[in-house]
Design a protein around this motif. Structure first.
Motif, short mmCIF file in Angstrom:
data_model
loop_
_atom_site.label_atom_id
_atom_site.label_comp_id
_atom_site.label_asym_id
_atom_site.label_seq_id
_atom_site.Cartn_x
_atom_site.Cartn_y
_atom_site.Cartn_z
N PRO A 1 -11.94 3.48 10.79
CA PRO A 1 -11.11 3.11 9.72
C PRO A 1 -11.82 3.11 8.27
O PRO A 1 -12.93 2.90 8.28
N LEU A 2 -10.81 3.65 7.36
CA LEU A 2 -11.60 3.95 6.12
C LEU A 2 -11.01 2.70 5.05
O LEU A 2 -9.76 2.14 5.68
N GLY A 3 -11.18 2.98 4.03
CA GLY A 3 -10.65 2.13 2.93
C GLY A 3 -9.13 2.27 2.64
O GLY A 3 -8.52 3.23 2.80
N PRO A 4 -8.43 1.13 1.95
CA PRO A 4 -6.94 1.12 2.07
C PRO A 4 -6.53 2.01 1.02
O PRO A 4 -5.43 2.57 0.82
N ARG A 5 -7.40 2.48 0.15
CA ARG A 5 -7.02 3.49 -0.93
C ARG A 5 -7.62 4.59 -0.84
O ARG A 5 -7.58 5.89 -1.76
N CYS A 6 -7.84 5.33 0.26
CA CYS A 6 -8.56 6.59 0.53
C CYS A 6 -7.54 7.72 0.33
O CYS A 6 -8.21 8.71 0.14
N LEU A 7 -6.49 7.61 0.59
CA LEU A 7 -5.61 8.64 0.39
C LEU A 7 -5.60 9.07 -1.18
O LEU A 7 -5.44 10.34 -1.36
N ARG A 8 -5.99 8.41 -1.94
CA ARG A 8 -5.66 8.67 -3.27
C ARG A 8 -7.13 8.56 -4.04
O ARG A 8 -7.12 9.07 -5.40
N CYS A 9 -8.31 8.36 -3.53
CA CYS A 9 -9.47 8.16 -4.19
C CYS A 9 -10.13 9.36 -4.50
O CYS A 9 -11.16 9.63 -5.32
N ALA A 10 -9.77 10.46 -4.10
CA ALA A 10 -10.19 11.94 -4.60
C ALA A 10 -9.96 12.03 -5.84
O ALA A 10 -10.58 12.99 -6.49
N LEU B 1 3.66 7.34 4.01
CA LEU B 1 3.12 6.70 2.91
C LEU B 1 2.92 5.30 2.93
O LEU B 1 1.90 4.68 2.85
N ARG B 2 4.08 4.83 3.38
CA ARG B 2 4.14 3.35 3.68
C ARG B 2 2.90 2.86 4.47
O ARG B 2 2.21 1.73 4.24
N THR B 3 3.03 3.40 5.49
CA THR B 3 1.87 3.18 6.64
C THR B 3 0.70 3.43 5.97
O THR B 3 -0.62 2.56 6.20
N ALA B 4 0.12 4.55 5.10
CA ALA B 4 -1.02 4.69 4.69
C ALA B 4 -1.28 3.74 3.39
O ALA B 4 -2.44 3.66 2.90
N GLY B 5 -0.36 2.64 3.01
CA GLY B 5 -0.44 1.69 1.95
C GLY B 5 -0.18 2.41 0.60
O GLY B 5 -0.85 1.83 -0.39
N VAL B 6 0.52 3.31 0.45
CA VAL B 6 0.66 4.12 -0.90
C VAL B 6 2.31 3.86 -0.87
O VAL B 6 3.24 4.35 -0.55
N HIS B 7 2.58 2.84 -2.08
CA HIS B 7 3.75 2.42 -2.27
C HIS B 7 4.30 3.23 -3.64
O HIS B 7 5.56 3.13 -3.76
N GLU B 8 3.40 3.86 -4.31
CA GLU B 8 3.95 4.66 -5.53
C GLU B 8 3.20 5.93 -5.40
O GLU B 8 2.13 6.05 -6.13
N ALA C 1 -1.63 -3.41 10.23
CA ALA C 1 -2.34 -4.74 10.28
C ALA C 1 -3.36 -4.66 9.08
O ALA C 1 -3.85 -3.72 8.54
N PRO C 2 -3.48 -6.05 8.67
CA PRO C 2 -4.38 -6.53 7.54
C PRO C 2 -5.62 -5.81 7.71
O PRO C 2 -6.22 -5.78 8.81
N GLY C 3 -6.22 -5.06 6.65
CA GLY C 3 -7.70 -4.37 6.88
C GLY C 3 -7.54 -3.01 7.33
O GLY C 3 -8.83 -2.45 7.47
N ALA C 4 -6.35 -2.68 8.14
CA ALA C 4 -6.51 -1.28 8.41
C ALA C 4 -6.42 -0.37 7.25
O ALA C 4 -5.51 -0.44 6.38
N GLY C 5 -7.19 0.76 7.48
CA GLY C 5 -7.07 1.70 6.45
C GLY C 5 -6.05 2.88 6.61
O GLY C 5 -5.57 2.83 7.80
N PRO C 6 -5.87 3.79 5.87
CA PRO C 6 -4.68 4.59 6.18
C PRO C 6 -5.29 5.56 7.31
O PRO C 6 -3.94 5.87 7.98
N VAL C 7 -6.39 6.08 7.33
CA VAL C 7 -6.62 6.78 8.62
C VAL C 7 -6.29 6.02 9.88
O VAL C 7 -5.64 6.92 10.68
#
Length: 219
Positions: free
Chosen positions: A207-216, A144-151, A87-93
């Motif tokens: 929920p967390l931000g959409p790029r949390c998976l990679r923000c580290a 990964l797709r669900t988390a918003g990570v396409h690359e 859903a729009p605005g849903a973060g990866p978590v």
């Protein structure tokens, strides 16, 4: 645990008629697996219910391990096809938590089948068919797709593999009746927060931000 047969590679359907027959065998195995579990399902019963010769069944699935690993592969493919974008605005978590808890609920509705698929998937790599590896890759891509990570980067892939293994472990504790489903769902939520959330927000439950998976990595 049923032994695998590494002497012959499974055949693959090529024609439309063969694909229909192949799908019918998988459906029959799923129905019987849901009733009896891996140990009690007999290959000749699957062949009879699917209305195929036993030799045909063995040509595509040299053992019950091959058969139920293929059932799991088909179900993961169906999950990937049926899962809508987050859903729009849903973060990866939040998004991945919803994906995994929803899939868990479906598996817990047919515990004998779920356990049969996981048992087969766990030992399938020893026969060299690669079915389990492909199943795990489809699931990882879906996460990964669900988390918003396409690359995804190499680190993204590692994080998702760890989360995948945590999920399998949580499922197993329920299927072996060592913990209730609610405990697995709580564990999924915690694992998603710890692995997908940024370091400073790992104790948050929302929920967390959409790029949390990679923000580290500072992205």
């Amino acid at each position: 645990m049923p032994r695998t047969s590494g002497e012959r590679a499974p055949a693959h359907p090529t024609s439309a008629k063969q694909r229909q027959r192949h799908a019918r065998m998988l459906r029959s195995a799923a129905r019987l697996g849901a009733q009896y579990g891996l140990e009690r399902v007999q290959m000749h019963d699957v062949a009879r219910e699917a209305d195929v010769a036993i030799a045909t069944l063995y040509r595509y699935f040299p053992s019950k391990t091959h058969l139920f690993a293929a059932v799991m592969h088909a179900q993961v493919l169906r999950l990937a096809a049926d899962t809508p974008p987050p859903a729009p605005g849903a973060g990866p978590v939040a998004a991945v938590t919803e994906l995994l808890t929803g899939a868990s609920r479906q598996l817990f509705e047919q515990p004998l089948l779920a356990l049969a698929m996981m048992q087969a998937n766990n030992v399938a790599p020893v026969d060299g068919s690669g079915r389990a590896r492909r199943t795990d890759e489809v699931l990882a891509d879906l996460m990964l797709r669900t988390a918003g990570v396409h690359e995804p980067t190499e680190r993204d892939q590692r994080v998702v593999r760890i989360l995948q293994q945590a999920w399998y472990g949580l499922l197993t504790t329920v299927l072996y009746e060592r913990s209730p489903p609610e405990a697995a769902h709580d564990g999924i939520r915690l694992a998603c927060r710890l692995l997908l959330g940024p370091p400073g927000d790992r104790e948050r439950s929302g929920p967390l931000g959409p790029r949390c998976l990679r923000c580290a990595k500072g992205h």
